[in-house]
Scaffold this motif. Structure first.
Motif, PDB file in Angstrom:
ATOM      1  N   VAL A  48     -22.061-101.519 -38.269  1.00  0.00           N
ATOM      2  CA  VAL A  48     -23.428-101.157 -38.629  1.00  0.00           C
ATOM      3  C   VAL A  48     -23.662 -99.663 -38.410  1.00  0.00           C
ATOM      4  CG1 VAL A  48     -25.873-101.601 -38.172  1.00  0.00           C
ATOM      5  CG2 VAL A  48     -24.222-103.481 -38.051  1.00  0.00           C
ATOM      6  N   GLY A  49     -23.174 -99.154 -37.281  1.00  0.00           N
ATOM      7  CA  GLY A  49     -23.348 -97.736 -36.983  1.00  0.00           C
ATOM      8  C   GLY A  49     -22.602 -96.837 -37.948  1.00  0.00           C
ATOM      9  N   LEU A  50     -21.406 -97.246 -38.362  1.00  0.00           N
ATOM     10  CA  LEU A  50     -20.650 -96.465 -39.338  1.00  0.00           C
ATOM     11  C   LEU A  50     -21.390 -96.401 -40.663  1.00  0.00           C
ATOM     12  CD1 LEU A  50     -18.062 -94.962 -40.174  1.00  0.00           C
ATOM     13  CD2 LEU A  50     -17.054 -97.192 -40.751  1.00  0.00           C
ATOM     14  N   TRP A  51     -21.929 -97.540 -41.079  1.00  0.00           N
ATOM     15  CA  TRP A  51     -22.682 -97.571 -42.330  1.00  0.00           C
ATOM     16  C   TRP A  51     -23.928 -96.689 -42.242  1.00  0.00           C
ATOM     17  CZ3 TRP A  51     -22.417 -98.287 -47.221  1.00  0.00           C
ATOM     18  CH2 TRP A  51     -23.531 -98.624 -47.986  1.00  0.00           C
ATOM     19  N   ALA A  52     -24.675 -96.800 -41.136  1.00  0.00           N
ATOM     20  CA  ALA A  52     -25.868 -95.975 -40.964  1.00  0.00           C
ATOM     21  C   ALA A  52     -25.509 -94.490 -40.933  1.00  0.00           C
ATOM     22  CB  ALA A  52     -26.595 -96.364 -39.677  1.00  0.00           C
ATOM     23  N   GLY A  53     -24.418 -94.158 -40.241  1.00  0.00           N
ATOM     24  CA  GLY A  53     -23.996 -92.766 -40.163  1.00  0.00           C
ATOM     25  C   GLY A  53     -23.588 -92.198 -41.507  1.00  0.00           C
ATOM     26  N   LEU A  54     -22.881 -92.999 -42.305  1.00  0.00           N
ATOM     27  CA  LEU A  54     -22.469 -92.537 -43.630  1.00  0.00           C
ATOM     28  C   LEU A  54     -23.677 -92.296 -44.531  1.00  0.00           C
ATOM     29  CD1 LEU A  54     -19.354 -94.805 -44.310  1.00  0.00           C
ATOM     30  CD2 LEU A  54     -19.366 -92.341 -43.889  1.00  0.00           C
ATOM     31  N   VAL A  55     -24.642 -93.215 -44.476  1.00  0.00           N
ATOM     32  CA  VAL A  55     -25.858 -93.035 -45.279  1.00  0.00           C
ATOM     33  C   VAL A  55     -26.615 -91.802 -44.816  1.00  0.00           C
ATOM     34  CG1 VAL A  55     -28.090 -94.038 -45.874  1.00  0.00           C
ATOM     35  CG2 VAL A  55     -26.054 -95.490 -45.809  1.00  0.00           C
ATOM     36  N   LEU A  56     -26.715 -91.620 -43.507  1.00  0.00           N
ATOM     37  CA  LEU A  56     -27.454 -90.492 -42.949  1.00  0.00           C
ATOM     38  C   LEU A  56     -26.788 -89.170 -43.317  1.00  0.00           C
ATOM     39  CD1 LEU A  56     -29.980 -90.322 -41.058  1.00  0.00           C
ATOM     40  CD2 LEU A  56     -28.387 -89.948 -39.187  1.00  0.00           C
ATOM     41  N   ALA A  57     -25.478 -89.078 -43.090  1.00  0.00           N
ATOM     42  CA  ALA A  57     -24.767 -87.839 -43.383  1.00  0.00           C
ATOM     43  C   ALA A  57     -24.725 -87.563 -44.880  1.00  0.00           C
ATOM     44  CB  ALA A  57     -23.345 -87.918 -42.816  1.00  0.00           C
ATOM     45  N   GLY A  58     -24.514 -88.617 -45.674  1.00  0.00           N
ATOM     46  CA  GLY A  58     -24.458 -88.425 -47.124  1.00  0.00           C
ATOM     47  C   GLY A  58     -25.781 -87.966 -47.695  1.00  0.00           C
ATOM     48  N   GLY A  80     -30.552 -99.147 -44.853  1.00  0.00           N
ATOM     49  CA  GLY A  80     -29.161 -99.586 -44.972  1.00  0.00           C
ATOM     50  C   GLY A  80     -28.759-100.561 -43.883  1.00  0.00           C
ATOM     51  N   THR A  81     -29.211-100.321 -42.659  1.00  0.00           N
ATOM     52  CA  THR A  81     -28.868-101.244 -41.571  1.00  0.00           C
ATOM     53  C   THR A  81     -29.590-102.575 -41.740  1.00  0.00           C
ATOM     54  OG1 THR A  81     -30.615-100.363 -40.128  1.00  0.00           O
ATOM     55  CG2 THR A  81     -28.448 -99.339 -39.978  1.00  0.00           C
ATOM     56  N   LEU A  82     -30.825-102.533 -42.239  1.00  0.00           N
ATOM     57  CA  LEU A  82     -31.542-103.786 -42.495  1.00  0.00           C
ATOM     58  C   LEU A  82     -30.813-104.624 -43.530  1.00  0.00           C
ATOM     59  CD1 LEU A  82     -35.265-102.560 -42.594  1.00  0.00           C
ATOM     60  CD2 LEU A  82     -34.193-103.959 -40.831  1.00  0.00           C
ATOM     61  N   TRP A  83     -30.319-103.960 -44.550  1.00  0.00           N
ATOM     62  CA  TRP A  83     -29.578-104.681 -45.592  1.00  0.00           C
ATOM     63  C   TRP A  83     -28.281-105.257 -45.036  1.00  0.00           C
ATOM     64  CZ3 TRP A  83     -24.714-103.416 -47.604  1.00  0.00           C
ATOM     65  CH2 TRP A  83     -24.306-104.209 -48.674  1.00  0.00           C
ATOM     66  N   LEU A  84     -27.567-104.484 -44.236  1.00  0.00           N
ATOM     67  CA  LEU A  84     -26.264-104.927 -43.747  1.00  0.00           C
ATOM     68  C   LEU A  84     -26.389-106.071 -42.750  1.00  0.00           C
ATOM     69  CD1 LEU A  84     -23.252-104.183 -44.091  1.00  0.00           C
ATOM     70  CD2 LEU A  84     -23.453-102.805 -42.019  1.00  0.00           C
ATOM     71  N   THR A  85     -27.421-106.073 -41.948  1.00  0.00           N
ATOM     72  CA  THR A  85     -27.581-107.112 -40.923  1.00  0.00           C
ATOM     73  C   THR A  85     -28.517-108.234 -41.356  1.00  0.00           C
ATOM     74  OG1 THR A  85     -29.448-105.984 -39.861  1.00  0.00           O
ATOM     75  CG2 THR A  85     -27.219-105.391 -39.116  1.00  0.00           C
ATOM     76  N   GLY A  86     -29.216-108.047 -42.465  1.00  0.00           N
ATOM     77  CA  GLY A  86     -30.212-109.030 -42.856  1.00  0.00           C
ATOM     78  C   GLY A  86     -31.431-109.032 -41.952  1.00  0.00           C
ATOM     79  N   GLY A  87     -31.632-107.935 -41.224  1.00  0.00           N
ATOM     80  CA  GLY A  87     -32.773-107.866 -40.302  1.00  0.00           C
ATOM     81  C   GLY A  87     -32.691-108.902 -39.201  1.00  0.00           C
ATOM     82  N   PHE A  88     -31.473-109.239 -38.800  1.00  0.00           N
ATOM     83  CA  PHE A  88     -31.243-110.312 -37.830  1.00  0.00           C
ATOM     84  C   PHE A  88     -31.951-110.032 -36.510  1.00  0.00           C
ATOM     85  CE2 PHE A  88     -28.678-112.689 -34.742  1.00  0.00           C
ATOM     86  CZ  PHE A  88     -28.592-113.924 -35.362  1.00  0.00           C
TER      87      PHE A  88
END
Length: 271
Positions: A48-58, A80-88
């Motif tokens: 999740v953190g890698l995905w958030a970081g990539l979106v943030l940096a990009g 992006g994190t909400l999508w990846l985790t489904g807001g779990f």
């Protein structure tokens, strides 16, 4: 190989990343496997953190001259994190706010938390948590620049997922879980081996945070996360006599917000 199975099961349960077909058949499922997989929640935090970081940096790279860049990057990373985790975990926060927002007996609070509908307390908690997350992330992007902020945000996703494991280690499960699989996650206390596995996932994040600009950043973030987890633990013990699966998600969210706030305050003070 057993550790890999536990990790993949945690990925399957705590995110929307698909683990299907022959891989899912190899991973398997049992109540004991499901319980042990919870120890690898910080490992899911790395994804999740890698995905958030990539979106943030990009986003930061693409919109660098734009004065709205920090806010846009923070909003997209949160989305992006909400999508990846489904807001779990956010769903857990809303349910706990509904159940414990009013002064109701523990039995009634547990009934409210099991209800899939979101009430006024849940909506307010969810909206304010998301707004705070976007605002704090935008502030960190403005102070640290997108690349460094991406590293910090990614590490926060890992470290904040240790907080639910602390609850599982120290509090008994109370009430009925919403699903049988949730019960297998939260229904038994985490053993010392599981807590050690979760802590091990956090060690690289601690090292990465030490590489950022100031030695004061890491102690402040860890203190904020630890104090928040401790306060949530005491609150749940007093109000419910234990915890539910929703409480785990709420604790993760509050710990994440506390560490983001501590990081922003530290960087602003040293700027």
């Amino acid at each position: 190989m057993q550790t890999v199975r536990h990790l993949l099961l945690a990925v399957q349960f705590f995110s929307r990343i698909p683990v299907t077909g022959r891989l899912a058949a190899w991973v398997g499922w049992s109540p004991e496997l499901q319980r042990q997989s919870a120890a690898h929640l910080p490992g899911v935090g790395w994804l999740v953190g890698l995905w958030a970081g990539l979106v943030l940096a990009g986003t930061g790279w693409a919109l660098q001259p734009n004065p709205w860049m920090p806010l846009i990057a923070a909003a997209l990373a949160t989305l992006g994190t909400l999508w990846l985790t489904g807001g779990f975990h956010e769903d857990g926060l809303a349910d706990v706010a509904d159940g414990l927002g009013g002064m109701v007996p523990p039995e009634r609070a547990l009934e409210i938390m099991k209800d899939s509908r979101v009430g006024a307390y849940g909506v307010m908690a969810l909206v304010m948590a998301l707004l705070a997350k976007v605002a704090l992330t935008a502030g960190l992007v403005a102070v640290l620049q997108p690349a460094s902020a991406a590293v910090l945000i990614g590490c926060v996703h890992v470290l904040s997922r240790l907080a639910p494991l602390a609850l599982m280690r120290t509090l008994p499960h109370v009430g009925l879980a919403a699903t049988s699989k949730t019960l297998h996650i939260a229904g038994r206390q985490l053993d010392g081996k599981g807590l050690l596995a979760g802590t091990t996932w956090c060690l690289p994040a601690l090292w990465l945070l030490c590489q950022l600009h100031t030695p004061y950043l890491l102690p402040g973030m860890l203190t904020a996360g630890a104090v928040t987890t401790w306060r949530v633990q005491r609150w749940l013990r007093r109000r419910l006599g234990g915890m539910t699966g929703d409480c785990l998600g709420a604790c993760q969210q509050l710990s994440e917000l506390a560490m983001l706030l501590a990081a922003l305050v530290t960087m602003e003070r040293l700027a």
